[in-house]
Design a protein around this motif. Sequence first.
Motif, PDB file in Angstrom:
ATOM      1  N   LEU A  20       2.286  -0.433  12.703  1.00 34.24           N
ATOM      2  CA  LEU A  20       2.181  -0.284  11.137  1.00 34.24           C
ATOM      3  C   LEU A  20       3.179   0.553  10.468  1.00 34.24           C
ATOM      4  CD1 LEU A  20      -1.694  -0.717  11.291  1.00 34.24           C
ATOM      5  CD2 LEU A  20      -0.093  -2.332  10.172  1.00 34.24           C
ATOM      6  N   PRO A  21       4.401   0.320  10.215  1.00 31.52           N
ATOM      7  CA  PRO A  21       5.200   1.336   9.569  1.00 31.52           C
ATOM      8  C   PRO A  21       4.622   1.407   8.135  1.00 31.52           C
ATOM      9  CG  PRO A  21       6.644  -0.456  10.537  1.00 31.52           C
ATOM     10  CD  PRO A  21       5.009  -0.744  10.795  1.00 31.52           C
ATOM     11  N   GLY A  22       4.860   3.022   7.753  1.00 31.50           N
ATOM     12  CA  GLY A  22       4.243   3.000   6.424  1.00 31.50           C
ATOM     13  C   GLY A  22       2.763   3.674   6.365  1.00 31.50           C
ATOM     14  N   TRP A  23       2.044   3.243   7.402  1.00 35.05           N
ATOM     15  CA  TRP A  23       0.663   3.693   7.506  1.00 35.05           C
ATOM     16  C   TRP A  23       0.627   5.150   8.395  1.00 35.05           C
ATOM     17  CZ3 TRP A  23      -3.789   1.244   5.817  1.00 35.05           C
ATOM     18  CH2 TRP A  23      -3.730   0.066   5.144  1.00 35.05           C
ATOM     19  N   SER A  24      -0.455   5.767   7.946  1.00 35.74           N
ATOM     20  CA  SER A  24      -0.629   7.196   8.754  1.00 35.74           C
ATOM     21  C   SER A  24      -1.870   7.514   8.540  1.00 35.74           C
ATOM     22  CB  SER A  24       0.140   8.318   7.890  1.00 35.74           C
ATOM     23  OG  SER A  24      -0.216   8.535   6.331  1.00 35.74           O
ATOM     24  N   VAL A  25      -2.434   8.752   9.386  1.00 36.82           N
ATOM     25  CA  VAL A  25      -3.514   9.100   9.497  1.00 36.82           C
ATOM     26  C   VAL A  25      -3.763  10.345   8.551  1.00 36.82           C
ATOM     27  CG1 VAL A  25      -5.428   9.909  10.923  1.00 36.82           C
ATOM     28  CG2 VAL A  25      -4.113   8.236  11.596  1.00 36.82           C
ATOM     29  N   CYS A  31      -4.216   5.535   6.169  1.00 30.66           N
ATOM     30  CA  CYS A  31      -3.915   5.400   4.940  1.00 30.66           C
ATOM     31  C   CYS A  31      -2.429   4.836   4.820  1.00 30.66           C
ATOM     32  CB  CYS A  31      -3.881   6.696   4.451  1.00 30.66           C
ATOM     33  SG  CYS A  31      -5.371   7.645   4.471  1.00 30.66           S
ATOM     34  N   ARG A  32      -2.266   4.121   3.732  1.00 30.16           N
ATOM     35  CA  ARG A  32      -0.956   3.602   3.262  1.00 30.16           C
ATOM     36  C   ARG A  32      -1.028   3.511   1.633  1.00 30.16           C
ATOM     37  NH1 ARG A  32       3.649   0.920   2.342  1.00 30.16           N
ATOM     38  NH2 ARG A  32       4.647  -0.503   3.438  1.00 30.16           N
ATOM     39  N   GLY A  33       0.279   3.968   1.163  1.00 29.90           N
ATOM     40  CA  GLY A  33       0.295   3.755  -0.310  1.00 29.90           C
ATOM     41  C   GLY A  33       1.599   2.591  -0.681  1.00 29.90           C
ATOM     42  N   TYR A  34       1.159   1.850  -1.574  1.00 34.47           N
ATOM     43  CA  TYR A  34       2.203   0.727  -1.809  1.00 34.47           C
ATOM     44  C   TYR A  34       2.768   0.934  -3.405  1.00 34.47           C
ATOM     45  CZ  TYR A  34       0.482  -1.889   2.111  1.00 34.47           C
ATOM     46  OH  TYR A  34      -0.140  -2.492   3.231  1.00 34.47           O
ATOM     47  N   ALA A  35       4.079   0.667  -3.672  1.00 32.34           N
ATOM     48  CA  ALA A  35       4.378   0.754  -5.220  1.00 32.34           C
ATOM     49  C   ALA A  35       4.785  -0.757  -5.545  1.00 32.34           C
ATOM     50  CB  ALA A  35       5.843   1.443  -5.015  1.00 32.34           C
ATOM     51  N   PHE A  36       4.830  -1.028  -6.752  1.00 27.59           N
ATOM     52  CA  PHE A  36       4.930  -2.362  -7.421  1.00 27.59           C
ATOM     53  C   PHE A  36       5.998  -2.348  -8.536  1.00 27.59           C
ATOM     54  CE2 PHE A  36       0.751  -2.193  -4.958  1.00 27.59           C
ATOM     55  CZ  PHE A  36       0.789  -3.439  -4.781  1.00 27.59           C
ATOM     56  N   HIS A  37       6.181  -3.494  -8.850  1.00 26.55           N
ATOM     57  CA  HIS A  37       7.125  -3.486 -10.292  1.00 26.55           C
ATOM     58  C   HIS A  37       6.135  -3.826 -11.354  1.00 26.55           C
ATOM     59  CE1 HIS A  37      10.952  -3.452  -8.371  1.00 26.55           C
ATOM     60  NE2 HIS A  37      10.432  -4.463  -7.223  1.00 26.55           N
ATOM     61  N   ALA A  97       0.986  -7.992   1.840  1.00 24.24           N
ATOM     62  CA  ALA A  97       1.575  -7.266   0.881  1.00 24.24           C
ATOM     63  C   ALA A  97       3.023  -7.776   0.441  1.00 24.24           C
ATOM     64  CB  ALA A  97       2.109  -5.767   1.535  1.00 24.24           C
ATOM     65  N   PRO A  98       3.774  -8.306   1.036  1.00 26.37           N
ATOM     66  CA  PRO A  98       5.055  -8.978   0.664  1.00 26.37           C
ATOM     67  C   PRO A  98       4.860 -10.036  -0.330  1.00 26.37           C
ATOM     68  CG  PRO A  98       5.266  -8.743   2.875  1.00 26.37           C
ATOM     69  CD  PRO A  98       3.769  -8.538   2.605  1.00 26.37           C
ATOM     70  N   VAL A  99       3.779 -10.843  -0.316  1.00 28.73           N
ATOM     71  CA  VAL A  99       3.455 -11.639  -1.427  1.00 28.73           C
ATOM     72  C   VAL A  99       3.181 -11.186  -2.780  1.00 28.73           C
ATOM     73  CG1 VAL A  99       2.014 -13.522  -1.978  1.00 28.73           C
ATOM     74  CG2 VAL A  99       2.555 -13.184   0.495  1.00 28.73           C
ATOM     75  N   HIS A 100       2.969  -9.965  -2.730  1.00 24.61           N
ATOM     76  CA  HIS A 100       2.734  -9.368  -3.860  1.00 24.61           C
ATOM     77  C   HIS A 100       3.649  -8.412  -4.397  1.00 24.61           C
ATOM     78  CE1 HIS A 100      -1.711 -10.902  -4.265  1.00 24.61           C
ATOM     79  NE2 HIS A 100      -1.620 -10.532  -2.652  1.00 24.61           N
ATOM     80  N   GLY A 101       4.901  -8.421  -3.674  1.00 22.95           N
ATOM     81  CA  GLY A 101       6.229  -7.636  -4.197  1.00 22.95           C
ATOM     82  C   GLY A 101       5.854  -5.969  -3.782  1.00 22.95           C
ATOM     83  N   ALA A 102       4.906  -5.849  -2.920  1.00 25.16           N
ATOM     84  CA  ALA A 102       4.573  -4.393  -2.521  1.00 25.16           C
ATOM     85  C   ALA A 102       5.788  -4.003  -1.582  1.00 25.16           C
ATOM     86  CB  ALA A 102       3.053  -4.210  -1.766  1.00 25.16           C
ATOM     87  N   ARG A 103       5.897  -2.582  -1.880  1.00 23.91           N
ATOM     88  CA  ARG A 103       6.759  -2.097  -1.160  1.00 23.91           C
ATOM     89  C   ARG A 103       6.482  -0.648  -0.627  1.00 23.91           C
ATOM     90  NH1 ARG A 103       8.123  -1.603  -6.102  1.00 23.91           N
ATOM     91  NH2 ARG A 103       9.298  -0.100  -7.112  1.00 23.91           N
TER      92      ARG A 103
END
Length: 103
Positions: A20-25, A31-37, A97-103
């Motif tokens: 799970l790249p981007g996830w951490s403890v 936990c994971r944070g996502y950014a959007f447009h 996540a990709p469907v929503h444009g999350a990065r």
Amino acid sequence: MNAQLEPLSFKEIEDRLAELPGWSVEGGMLCRGYAFHGHFPAAVMVIHIAQIQEELGHHADLTLGYNRLAVSVNTHSIGGRITHLDFGLAHRIEAIAPVHGAR
């Protein structure tokens, strides 16, 4: 005890995090944070995650900002430890996540 509810060892968590790249403890939570447009795509992803959580009967803490979404999850019913359930939810979130444009 249900195998899904058994706490994972530190090694098991490390191994599963590699998937799970981007996830951490952080603070005992996966936990994971996502950014959007913008705000709307972030809000729509919250609703999509809520649908998945209801299906699984397992819920994360979701923090929605203007164009950001933070996800934190552990299994409260066993004292806030990380279990297979948490990784299952994380994988489902990553899949949408990709469907929503999350990065």
